[in-house]
Design a protein around this motif. Structure first.
Motif, short mmCIF file in Angstrom:
data_model
loop_
_atom_site.label_atom_id
_atom_site.label_comp_id
_atom_site.label_asym_id
_atom_site.label_seq_id
_atom_site.Cartn_x
_atom_site.Cartn_y
_atom_site.Cartn_z
N VAL A 146 28.91 11.66 18.68
CA VAL A 146 30.20 11.88 19.30
C VAL A 146 31.06 12.68 18.33
O VAL A 146 31.18 12.30 17.16
CB VAL A 146 30.88 10.54 19.63
N VAL A 188 28.47 14.09 22.68
CA VAL A 188 29.76 13.99 23.37
C VAL A 188 30.81 14.74 22.56
O VAL A 188 30.92 14.54 21.34
CB VAL A 188 30.19 12.51 23.53
N ARG A 203 31.76 5.48 31.16
CA ARG A 203 30.97 4.64 30.27
C ARG A 203 29.81 5.47 29.73
O ARG A 203 28.74 5.49 30.31
CB ARG A 203 30.45 3.43 31.05
N TRP A 204 30.04 6.10 28.60
CA TRP A 204 28.99 6.97 28.08
C TRP A 204 27.82 6.16 27.52
O TRP A 204 26.79 6.71 27.17
CB TRP A 204 29.54 7.94 27.07
N ASP A 205 28.05 4.85 27.41
CA ASP A 205 26.98 3.98 26.92
C ASP A 205 26.07 3.50 28.04
O ASP A 205 25.09 2.81 27.79
CB ASP A 205 27.59 2.78 26.20
N LYS A 206 26.39 3.85 29.27
CA LYS A 206 25.58 3.39 30.40
C LYS A 206 24.88 4.58 31.07
O LYS A 206 25.47 5.65 31.22
CB LYS A 206 26.44 2.66 31.42
N LYS A 247 30.87 9.26 15.33
CA LYS A 247 29.96 8.12 15.36
C LYS A 247 28.79 8.45 16.26
O LYS A 247 28.83 9.45 16.98
CB LYS A 247 30.68 6.88 15.90
N ARG A 306 26.52 8.05 19.45
CA ARG A 306 26.66 7.56 20.82
C ARG A 306 25.65 6.44 21.01
O ARG A 306 24.48 6.59 20.68
CB ARG A 306 26.38 8.70 21.78
N ASN A 307 26.12 5.35 21.53
CA ASN A 307 25.26 4.20 21.67
C ASN A 307 25.10 3.90 23.15
O ASN A 307 26.07 3.52 23.81
CB ASN A 307 25.89 3.01 20.94
N THR A 308 23.93 4.08 23.66
CA THR A 308 23.76 3.91 25.09
C THR A 308 23.26 2.52 25.46
O THR A 308 22.87 2.29 26.58
CB THR A 308 22.80 4.96 25.66
N THR A 309 23.31 1.60 24.51
CA THR A 309 22.81 0.27 24.85
C THR A 309 23.86 -0.83 24.78
O THR A 309 23.86 -1.75 25.59
CB THR A 309 21.65 -0.14 23.92
N THR A 310 24.78 -0.74 23.82
CA THR A 310 25.64 -1.90 23.58
C THR A 310 26.90 -1.94 24.43
O THR A 310 27.42 -3.01 24.70
CB THR A 310 26.13 -1.92 22.12
N GLY A 311 27.39 -0.79 24.83
CA GLY A 311 28.64 -0.81 25.59
C GLY A 311 29.85 -1.05 24.70
O GLY A 311 30.95 -1.22 25.18
N GLN A 312 29.66 -1.03 23.40
CA GLN A 312 30.79 -1.26 22.49
C GLN A 312 31.59 0.01 22.25
O GLN A 312 32.79 -0.03 22.10
CB GLN A 312 30.28 -1.78 21.13
N GLU A 313 30.88 1.10 22.18
CA GLU A 313 31.54 2.32 21.73
C GLU A 313 31.90 3.21 22.91
O GLU A 313 31.05 3.83 23.53
CB GLU A 313 30.62 3.08 20.78
N ARG A 314 33.12 3.28 23.18
CA ARG A 314 33.60 4.11 24.27
C ARG A 314 35.09 4.36 24.10
O ARG A 314 35.69 3.90 23.14
CB ARG A 314 33.34 3.44 25.61
#
Lengths: 186, 186, 186
Positions: B164, B148, C110-113, B174, B176-184
């Motif tokens: 990112v 990103v 939502r780049w995490d989704k 950082k 990119r975390n595609t599971t937690t939904g924390q980082e956006r």
């Protein structure tokens, strides 16, 4: 600040309002259009008072606020979509490349005053400079001979001759080396 | 540098000048216009040699230098006002989002040579990348899978997959975390 | 991410598609044109639901996504080429200057989704702020009263009142001083 108190009556626009209105139409319909061709763009700018040298190339989608405050030397390139917002004089030396999407801004405001007074300061780009694509140059900036401002960078103060600047605000990155071919592609 | 000595005769434009001129007209009047609609934009690009996959959305005000050097995978979005300045090949993998106002630049100049030679290098954007609004990507950059580039950032070198990047020049911020939904929301 | 799985059906566009289509035409042909004049631009925006105060100046080449999600106080300036991309509400307090080429972005993803869901968040610009030329403001940002975002800077989080911010991401540079006249020209 109280923008209702803003007063710009003292600002010298350099030409009668009718000439400025005519230029806005010429700029909107022609200079800033997608139409190809450089020679006729140079001709139009000169007709409205710009001092443009020999061998200058001006690409489509260019904007110039006041052609009568524009001076371009010989063998310069003004890239596609360059925006010369020259409330004050913009002077570009010979053999300069102003790349696509660059923005030259000569106007600021007194943010310390309630009246937010307009303050314009000229931009001087000396010979053999390269203002990169999408770069921004602020009021009062002098870009020293041969300096490079990299893509997307923002120069808020003057750049020393022969150096390469990057970032926002643009900082000196390294010396431009015109002999070795090692330093490029920033 | 001496721009009068610049010589670009060796540059391969990929198509006859007449085809390029036709494309400039089509781009100026249609592709780059405000007119809504994506399907006809994809059709036009393909007619001029672009390799565009299925389910690609192309918004208004888009510019493409040479469609014959553009490859877009499936289910990509090319946002409003994106400028693909592809003197060299631009390849965009499937499931990429190139957001509004982004600029992809494949051309640079040998600033170390008096002749300021044009140097073009391809851009590769791997699958599932997001190039943020108003971001800039330089020549020779590869954006690794899933990376990103945040809004307004400038990538001057390649980006690692799954990270990112932010800033000018863009630095890794950082993963990119595609599971937690924390980082956006950078 | 799999953009084929993106689903935006739940997004409330605020107006029927026909109204939005009409606005796209009005924006493309008029608001975003080079044609001079502010009064008629304000009138058009109000006709399409914008809440615009007294003494507001809107320059040429401006884009507004959804006028019905735009609120502008009194005595504001919206500069040439400003792009208000207001999928969510953009609220600009009185006596603000949004300078030329600035971009206000309310949409993210939502780049995490895997579904890359659209996520929109409003932008609030409080009174007496100055968003500099070519500056970018991201979703969910509040610009505190009297804050300044300098030319070309990118605000990705909220700005405190009365401070001057610079860079990408924009960081606090100094306090805005409205009495001494010392601090200016950043």
């Amino acid at each position: 600040m109280r923008l209702a108190d803003f007063n710009n009556d003292d600002f010298d626009r350099g030409r009668p309002r009718l000439v400025e209105a005519a230029w806005r139409i010429v700029e909107g319909l022609l200079l800033n259009s997608w139409l190809p061709g450089s020679t006729w763009r140079v001709w139009l700018l000169r007709r409205f008072g710009a001092n443009v040298g020999q061998g200058v190339v001006i690409k489509p989608h260019v904007r110039v606020k006041f052609p009568w405050r524009l001076r371009i030397g010989n063998h310069c390139w003004i890239g596609e979509g360059v925006w010369i917002d020259n409330l004050a004089e913009v002077s570009i030396g010979s053999n300069c490349c102003i790349s696509q999407g660059a923005y030259l801004c000569t106007g600021s405001h007194r943010w310390d005053k309630e009246t937010f007074d307009l303050e314009t300061r000229p931009i001087v780009i000396e010979e053999q400079c390269w203002v990169g694509a999408m770069a921004r140059v602020g009021p009062g900036v002098t870009i020293g001979e041969g300096a490079v401002l990299t893509m997307g960078s923002t120069a808020t103060s003057s750049l020393n001759p022969g150096w390469v600047y990057c970032g926002n605000p643009a900082l000196a990155l390294k010396q431009r080396n015109t002999t070795t071919g090692q330093e490029r592609h920033v």
